[in-house]
Design an enzyme around this catalytic site. Structure first.
Site, PDB file in Angstrom:
ATOM      1  N   ARG A 110       0.818  -1.223   0.000  1.00  0.00           N
ATOM      2  CA  ARG A 110       0.000   0.000   0.000  1.00  0.00           C
ATOM      3  C   ARG A 110       0.848   1.268   0.000  1.00  0.00           C
ATOM      4  O   ARG A 110       0.377   2.338   0.367  1.00  0.00           O
ATOM      5  CB  ARG A 110      -0.982   0.013   1.177  1.00  0.00           C
ATOM      6  CG  ARG A 110      -1.984  -1.138   1.167  1.00  0.00           C
ATOM      7  CD  ARG A 110      -3.030  -0.942   2.250  1.00  0.00           C
ATOM      8  NE  ARG A 110      -3.991  -2.030   2.250  1.00  0.00           N
ATOM      9  CZ  ARG A 110      -3.896  -3.120   2.993  1.00  0.00           C
ATOM     10  NH1 ARG A 110      -2.858  -3.260   3.822  1.00  0.00           N
ATOM     11  NH2 ARG A 110      -4.806  -4.058   2.941  1.00  0.00           N
ATOM     12  N   LYS A 167       3.300  11.582 -10.739  1.00  0.00           N
ATOM     13  CA  LYS A 167       2.396  10.860 -11.624  1.00  0.00           C
ATOM     14  C   LYS A 167       3.111   9.595 -12.074  1.00  0.00           C
ATOM     15  O   LYS A 167       4.103   9.645 -12.804  1.00  0.00           O
ATOM     16  CB  LYS A 167       2.015  11.713 -12.835  1.00  0.00           C
ATOM     17  CG  LYS A 167       1.047  12.824 -12.523  1.00  0.00           C
ATOM     18  CD  LYS A 167       0.762  13.683 -13.739  1.00  0.00           C
ATOM     19  CE  LYS A 167       0.030  12.920 -14.815  1.00  0.00           C
ATOM     20  NZ  LYS A 167      -0.387  13.810 -15.942  1.00  0.00           N
ATOM     21  N   GLU A 188      10.303  18.283 -23.707  1.00  0.00           N
ATOM     22  CA  GLU A 188       9.548  18.560 -22.488  1.00  0.00           C
ATOM     23  C   GLU A 188       9.930  19.910 -21.885  1.00  0.00           C
ATOM     24  O   GLU A 188       9.121  20.551 -21.216  1.00  0.00           O
ATOM     25  CB  GLU A 188       9.764  17.441 -21.464  1.00  0.00           C
ATOM     26  CG  GLU A 188       9.036  16.137 -21.794  1.00  0.00           C
ATOM     27  CD  GLU A 188       7.534  16.218 -21.540  1.00  0.00           C
ATOM     28  OE1 GLU A 188       7.033  17.290 -21.166  1.00  0.00           O
ATOM     29  OE2 GLU A 188       6.859  15.192 -21.733  1.00  0.00           O
ATOM     30  N   LYS A 224       8.254  22.892 -13.130  1.00  0.00           N
ATOM     31  CA  LYS A 224       7.296  21.782 -12.991  1.00  0.00           C
ATOM     32  C   LYS A 224       6.773  21.682 -11.568  1.00  0.00           C
ATOM     33  O   LYS A 224       5.572  21.467 -11.362  1.00  0.00           O
ATOM     34  CB  LYS A 224       7.919  20.458 -13.416  1.00  0.00           C
ATOM     35  CG  LYS A 224       6.913  19.320 -13.263  1.00  0.00           C
ATOM     36  CD  LYS A 224       7.167  18.109 -14.078  1.00  0.00           C
ATOM     37  CE  LYS A 224       5.998  17.148 -13.961  1.00  0.00           C
ATOM     38  NZ  LYS A 224       6.218  15.875 -14.673  1.00  0.00           N
ATOM     39  N   GLU A 228      -4.499  16.475  -9.864  1.00  0.00           N
ATOM     40  CA  GLU A 228      -5.254  16.747 -11.089  1.00  0.00           C
ATOM     41  C   GLU A 228      -6.762  16.739 -10.856  1.00  0.00           C
ATOM     42  O   GLU A 228      -7.529  16.129 -11.615  1.00  0.00           O
ATOM     43  CB  GLU A 228      -4.874  15.756 -12.193  1.00  0.00           C
ATOM     44  CG  GLU A 228      -3.439  15.929 -12.656  1.00  0.00           C
ATOM     45  CD  GLU A 228      -3.114  15.151 -13.909  1.00  0.00           C
ATOM     46  OE1 GLU A 228      -3.996  14.439 -14.417  1.00  0.00           O
ATOM     47  OE2 GLU A 228      -1.965  15.256 -14.377  1.00  0.00           O
ATOM     48  N   ARG A 283      -7.829  20.848 -16.398  1.00  0.00           N
ATOM     49  CA  ARG A 283      -7.423  21.900 -17.336  1.00  0.00           C
ATOM     50  C   ARG A 283      -5.992  22.304 -16.994  1.00  0.00           C
ATOM     51  O   ARG A 283      -5.745  23.291 -16.329  1.00  0.00           O
ATOM     52  CB  ARG A 283      -8.396  23.082 -17.235  1.00  0.00           C
ATOM     53  CG  ARG A 283      -9.806  22.735 -17.667  1.00  0.00           C
ATOM     54  CD  ARG A 283     -10.790  23.814 -17.282  1.00  0.00           C
ATOM     55  NE  ARG A 283     -10.869  23.962 -15.834  1.00  0.00           N
ATOM     56  CZ  ARG A 283     -11.685  24.832 -15.222  1.00  0.00           C
ATOM     57  NH1 ARG A 283     -12.464  25.622 -15.931  1.00  0.00           N
ATOM     58  NH2 ARG A 283     -11.709  24.902 -13.905  1.00  0.00           N
ATOM     59  N   ASN A 306      -0.237  19.677 -20.092  1.00  0.00           N
ATOM     60  CA  ASN A 306      -0.629  18.714 -21.118  1.00  0.00           C
ATOM     61  C   ASN A 306      -0.390  19.233 -22.535  1.00  0.00           C
ATOM     62  O   ASN A 306      -0.752  18.567 -23.505  1.00  0.00           O
ATOM     63  CB  ASN A 306      -2.105  18.319 -20.955  1.00  0.00           C
ATOM     64  CG  ASN A 306      -2.312  17.375 -19.784  1.00  0.00           C
ATOM     65  OD1 ASN A 306      -1.414  16.620 -19.422  1.00  0.00           O
ATOM     66  ND2 ASN A 306      -3.488  17.418 -19.185  1.00  0.00           N
ATOM     67  N   HIS A 365       0.615  16.893 -25.355  1.00  0.00           N
ATOM     68  CA  HIS A 365       0.436  15.507 -24.939  1.00  0.00           C
ATOM     69  C   HIS A 365      -0.842  14.867 -25.463  1.00  0.00           C
ATOM     70  O   HIS A 365      -0.928  13.641 -25.531  1.00  0.00           O
ATOM     71  CB  HIS A 365       0.481  15.415 -23.410  1.00  0.00           C
ATOM     72  CG  HIS A 365       1.872  15.519 -22.862  1.00  0.00           C
ATOM     73  ND1 HIS A 365       2.636  16.656 -23.011  1.00  0.00           N
ATOM     74  CD2 HIS A 365       2.641  14.634 -22.182  1.00  0.00           C
ATOM     75  CE1 HIS A 365       3.812  16.455 -22.435  1.00  0.00           C
ATOM     76  NE2 HIS A 365       3.839  15.241 -21.927  1.00  0.00           N
ATOM     77  N   HIS A 420       0.316  11.497 -26.940  1.00  0.00           N
ATOM     78  CA  HIS A 420      -0.037  10.193 -26.370  1.00  0.00           C
ATOM     79  C   HIS A 420      -0.740   9.315 -27.402  1.00  0.00           C
ATOM     80  O   HIS A 420      -0.518   8.102 -27.447  1.00  0.00           O
ATOM     81  CB  HIS A 420      -0.923  10.378 -25.145  1.00  0.00           C
ATOM     82  CG  HIS A 420      -0.180  10.759 -23.910  1.00  0.00           C
ATOM     83  ND1 HIS A 420      -0.801  11.048 -22.724  1.00  0.00           N
ATOM     84  CD2 HIS A 420       1.151  10.904 -23.672  1.00  0.00           C
ATOM     85  CE1 HIS A 420       0.097  11.352 -21.800  1.00  0.00           C
ATOM     86  NE2 HIS A 420       1.287  11.286 -22.362  1.00  0.00           N
ATOM     87  N   HIS A 440       8.862   9.335 -26.463  1.00  0.00           N
ATOM     88  CA  HIS A 440       7.846  10.196 -25.850  1.00  0.00           C
ATOM     89  C   HIS A 440       8.075  11.659 -26.204  1.00  0.00           C
ATOM     90  O   HIS A 440       7.139  12.364 -26.605  1.00  0.00           O
ATOM     91  CB  HIS A 440       7.860  10.009 -24.330  1.00  0.00           C
ATOM     92  CG  HIS A 440       6.933  10.939 -23.610  1.00  0.00           C
ATOM     93  ND1 HIS A 440       5.554  10.844 -23.704  1.00  0.00           N
ATOM     94  CD2 HIS A 440       7.190  12.004 -22.798  1.00  0.00           C
ATOM     95  CE1 HIS A 440       4.994  11.805 -22.974  1.00  0.00           C
ATOM     96  NE2 HIS A 440       5.964  12.518 -22.419  1.00  0.00           N
TER      97      HIS A 440
END
Length: 382
Positions: A138, A160, A202, A244, A254, A258, A262, A265, A269, A282
Site C-alpha cells: 500500500r 504521476k 519537455e 514543474k 489533477e 485543465r 498537457n 500531450h 499520447h 515520448h
C-alpha cells in the site's frame, strides 16, 4: 509495561441518531530535488536521504551497464544494499506485467516497509517503479535518480506514476510522490543526441506554457543543449525542475484537468499508442503534438503568427519532428483520430487541447473538432 510500549486511549461517542458520517482526510507531501554535478555528489545525496535504511536499486539493462555500479557498490559498502535488478530498456517494459514481476521480486528480497526503492533510469523506470512503490504494501518510499534529460526535467518529478495499456498510454497508475529526486548531470554525458532532443521537447513545453525566459535560454543554446555537456544544461535542469514543481504544486492530484502541462500531450499520447509504444520516443511524440496544437491555435486566430512561427522553428532547430513525415515511422491519421476518440471516452467525453496564446499564456479548450485535428495532423511543415 515495557519501556517500548505505549498506551492509546479513545472514547469516541456513538452517533446521535441516523446521520451522514463526514470523512475528511488530508495529506501533504514534500521532497527535495537535488541537481548535482557528478556521481560522487549523487551518492552523497542518496546516502543522506536513506539515513541508514536499506535499499533496492531497480534500473534497466542499459543503465545497469552504464551507471548502476558505483551506486550499488556504495550501498553495499554501507551494508544498505538489499538487492538490485534491471528490466529491458524502452517503453515496451512500461507494463503491468513488468510491474507485477518487480513486486514479486521485492517480496522475494524480503523488502520491508522502512526500506527504500531507488529508481535509477529514465522516464520508463520512474513511471513503472514509482507505480510499483505506490502499490507494494500500500505504498513504500522511493527515490528517483533520473539518468536521462527527460527524466530530470519531467518524468522524475511530480508523482504521476503509471504503466501503459493497449487502450491508452498511462492508463493504469496513481499519484504517489517520491521521497526525493537526485538529478546527476554527469549521467547526461552518455545520452545520444536523439535521447537528448527528446528530453528537450519537455523543456520547450514548459517554456511555452510558463517561462519566456527559459524559451530564450533554449533559443540561445540549442547546440550546447543537444550535446548535454555545457553549463547551459545545469541552468536548464534547475529551471525546468522549478517550473514543474510550481505548476504541479497547484493541483498535485489533477482535480482540475485543465492543465497547461498537457501541452502537446493530447496528440502525443495518441501517436505513442498507435505506434505501439516503441519507434517514436515520448519527447518526439510530444514535439509533434505541440506543432499540431500550435497549428490549431494559428487556424483559430488564438496565437500571434510570429509566436507560432517561433515555437515551431525552435522545435525544428532542436531536430524534433514537426510533421508526420518527421516521425520516422508510418502513422495512419485515422488511427490517431481513433486513439483520440478513445481518450475522449476515457475522460468522460472531454478532450482538452492546450493551445498557446503567447509565451507564458495558454488557452485550454474542449471544442477542437476532428476536422481541425485532421487538418493539423496532415499539414506539411518544412
Amino acid at each position: 509495561m515495557d519501556s517500548r510500549d505505549y498506551l492509546v486511549t479513545d472514547r469516541i461517542p456513538l452517533p446521535d441518531g441516523p446521520s451522514v458520517v463526514q470523512v475528511e482526510v488530508t495529506r501533504e507531501d514534500s521532497y527535495r530535488i537535488d541537481v548535482v554535478p557528478d556521481v560522487d555528489a549523487a551518492i552523497t545525496a542518496l546516502l543522506a536521504e536513506l539515513d541508514g535504511r536499506r535499499a533496492v536499486v531497480i534500473t534497466d539493462h542499459v543503465v545497469a551497464e552504464l551507471h548502476s555500479g558505483r551506486i550499488v557498490e556504495a550501498l553495499r559498502e554501507n551494508d544498505q544494499l538489499l538487492g538490485t535488478t534491471s528490466v529491458p530498456s524502452g517503453e515496451k517494459s512500461k507494463t503491468a506485467t513488468t510491474a507485477f514481476e518487480l513486486m514479486d521480486w521485492l517480496a522475494q528480497m524480503g523488502f520491508a516497509r522502512r526500506d527504500v526503492v531507488v529508481a535509477l533510469g529514465g522516464g520508463v523506470i520512474a513511471d513503472t517503479v514509482g507505480w510499483v512503490a505506490s502499490a507494494y504494501m500500500r505504498g513504500v518510499p522511493y527515490v528517483n535518480m533520473p539518468t536521462t534529460l527527460l527524466g530530470q526535467v519531467d518524468a522524475g518529478i511530480g508523482g504521476k506514476v503509471a504503466v501503459d495499456h493497449s487502450e491508452a498510454k498511462n492508463l493504469v497508475g496513481a499519484f504517489y510522490q517520491p521521497r526525493a529526486v537526485i538529478s546527476c548531470l554527469e549521467y547526461l554525458g552518455t545520452l545520444d543526441r536523439r535521447q537528448a532532443r527528446a528530453g528537450l521537447a519537455e523543456v520547450v513545453k514548459k517554456a511555452v506554457i510558463a517561462s519566456p525566459a527559459l524559451f530564450e535560454h533554449i533559443e540561445r543554446n540549442v547546440d550546447d543543449l543537444v550535446e548535454c555537456r555545457s553549463p547551459a544544461v545545469d541552468v536548464l535542469v534547475h529551471a525546468a525542475s522549478a517550473i514543474k514543481t510550481e505548476l504541479v504544486g497547484r493541483d498535485p492530484y489533477e482535480v482540475d484537468l485543465r492543465r497547461p502541462l498537457n501541452f502537446g500531450h493530447t496528440v502525443g499520447h495518441a501517436v505513442e499508442t498507435v505506434t505501439d509504444y516503441g519507434p517514436v520516443l515520448h519527447g518526439e511524440a510530444v514535439a509533434f503534438g505541440m506543432a499540431v496544437a500550435v497549428d490549431v491555435a494559428r487556424s483559430r486566430g488564438v496565437v500571434d503568427p510570429a509566436t507560432a512561427d517561433r515555437v515551431v522553428a525552435l522545435i525544428r532547430r532542436l531536430g524534433l519532428p514537426v510533421s508526420l513525415a518527421d516521425l520516422g515511422v508510418e502513422v495512419d491519421v485515422d488511427d490517431v483520430l481513433g486513439a483520440l476518440a478513445k481518450i475522449r471516452q476515457i475522460r468522460d467525453g472531454s478532450l482538452r487541447f492546450v493551445l498557446p496564446v503567447e509565451l507564458g499564456t495558454t488557452a485550454i479548450v474542449e471544442d477542437v473538432t476532428s476536422a481541425e485535428v485532421r487538418e493539423a495532423l496532415t499539414r506539411e511543415r518544412s
